[in-house]
Design a protein around this motif. Sequence first.
Motif, PDB file in Angstrom:
ATOM      1  N   UNK A 105       0.837  -1.205   0.000  1.00 30.82           N
ATOM      2  CA  UNK A 105       0.000   0.000   0.000  1.00 30.82           C
ATOM      3  C   UNK A 105       0.871   1.254   0.000  1.00 30.82           C
ATOM      4  N   UNK A 106       0.225   2.375  -0.295  1.00 32.10           N
ATOM      5  CA  UNK A 106       0.884   3.670  -0.239  1.00 32.10           C
ATOM      6  C   UNK A 106       0.915   4.154   1.211  1.00 32.10           C
ATOM      7  N   UNK A 107       1.725   5.153   1.510  1.00 31.18           N
ATOM      8  CA  UNK A 107       1.635   5.780   2.829  1.00 31.18           C
ATOM      9  C   UNK A 107       0.227   6.320   3.046  1.00 31.18           C
ATOM     10  N   UNK A 108      -0.274   6.223   4.266  1.00 29.68           N
ATOM     11  CA  UNK A 108      -1.643   6.634   4.534  1.00 29.68           C
ATOM     12  C   UNK A 108      -2.632   5.504   4.354  1.00 29.68           C
ATOM     13  N   UNK A 109      -2.109   4.277   4.177  1.00 26.40           N
ATOM     14  CA  UNK A 109      -2.932   3.075   4.064  1.00 26.40           C
ATOM     15  C   UNK A 109      -3.890   3.119   2.880  1.00 26.40           C
ATOM     16  N   UNK A 110      -3.440   3.751   1.798  1.00 27.94           N
ATOM     17  CA  UNK A 110      -4.210   3.776   0.561  1.00 27.94           C
ATOM     18  C   UNK A 110      -3.616   2.770  -0.426  1.00 27.94           C
ATOM     19  N   UNK A 111      -4.463   2.126  -1.218  1.00 26.79           N
ATOM     20  CA  UNK A 111      -3.926   1.224  -2.250  1.00 26.79           C
ATOM     21  C   UNK A 111      -3.286   2.028  -3.377  1.00 26.79           C
ATOM     22  N   UNK A 112      -2.574   1.356  -4.227  1.00 25.27           N
ATOM     23  CA  UNK A 112      -2.005   1.995  -5.408  1.00 25.27           C
ATOM     24  C   UNK A 112      -3.119   2.121  -6.456  1.00 25.27           C
ATOM     25  N   UNK A 113      -3.748   3.289  -6.512  1.00 29.17           N
ATOM     26  CA  UNK A 113      -4.827   3.519  -7.461  1.00 29.17           C
ATOM     27  C   UNK A 113      -4.251   3.843  -8.843  1.00 29.17           C
ATOM     28  N   UNK A 114      -4.785   3.183  -9.855  1.00 26.61           N
ATOM     29  CA  UNK A 114      -4.337   3.402 -11.232  1.00 26.61           C
ATOM     30  C   UNK A 114      -5.565   3.671 -12.103  1.00 26.61           C
ATOM     31  N   UNK A 115      -5.505   4.740 -12.880  1.00 24.77           N
ATOM     32  CA  UNK A 115      -6.588   5.061 -13.808  1.00 24.77           C
ATOM     33  C   UNK A 115      -6.231   4.578 -15.213  1.00 24.77           C
TER      34      UNK A 115
END
Length: 290
Positions: A164-174
């Motif tokens: 995951x990214x910092x801040x507990x976010x997934x790697x979002x891809x558009x």
Amino acid sequence: MGTSWSVRIVDAPPGSLAAIEAVLARIIAQMSNWEAGSDISRFNAAPPGQWTALPADMLTVLRAGLDMARLSGGAFDPAVGRLVAQWGFGPGGLTGLSAAPSHPSPWTAIEIEGERARRLADVTLDFSGIAKGFAVDAVAAALHDLGAAHFLIEIGGELLGRGIKPGFQPWWVDVEAPPGMALPTLRIALCGLAVATSGDYRRFREEGGKRLAHSIDPATGAPIVNDVASVTVLHESAMMADGWATAMTVLGPDRGTALAARHGIPALLIGRTETGGQEYMTPALAAMLD
């Protein structure tokens, strides 16, 4: 590979950049048709029937390519190099067109025995439909070996995310629609997943007022003419996502999505229409988006 790469790493271990560059240099040295001294160029130059020892990475990609050829009925073919060159998408520019493929189902003229392979006819290997994906997987493996747990890798539009990214976010891809098409953007969370997109707007040339895409249909020996604008595939392996996207692009909307559905592959195909574009989504992708 004629493209760019980028990697985002959370708490990057020492030596990450050197490890990435070493992996990419190794793959180029083995699988680039643009390098006269590469292993793939050496293999393609060997006389038909002569066995050639191949390095481990290249054997992995070749075996995967032949497996994909069998699964796709030859729509994906790692031995279409001669056809790619004839249509001007290889390192030598246009080499002269022939009326029909020099060998039906070129992949069937490749034989592997242990750590060596040979050509049984005058066909040549071209890994442009699978090597970028393999490179993504190889970079991921190298970073994992260094202790990295959270990263996003991109090579020429093929991506893989781990952790995951910092801040507990997934790697979002558009995944954007092809240029000029007013279609919704597909947003994906790459958590242990890879995504690959094949499109006719990335590598093509105009000839006689027609767009010639770089994707070659092995059955006809010519660029595809099925109005496929793009194919996006999700898979745990970037190499497999890359290969499936290529196969679906060649097969077209109906046969391509049917193939992916049979194998449970999450994929989105966009076809060109007179009014813009039409989306074809496989059941596996629809289930992921629910």
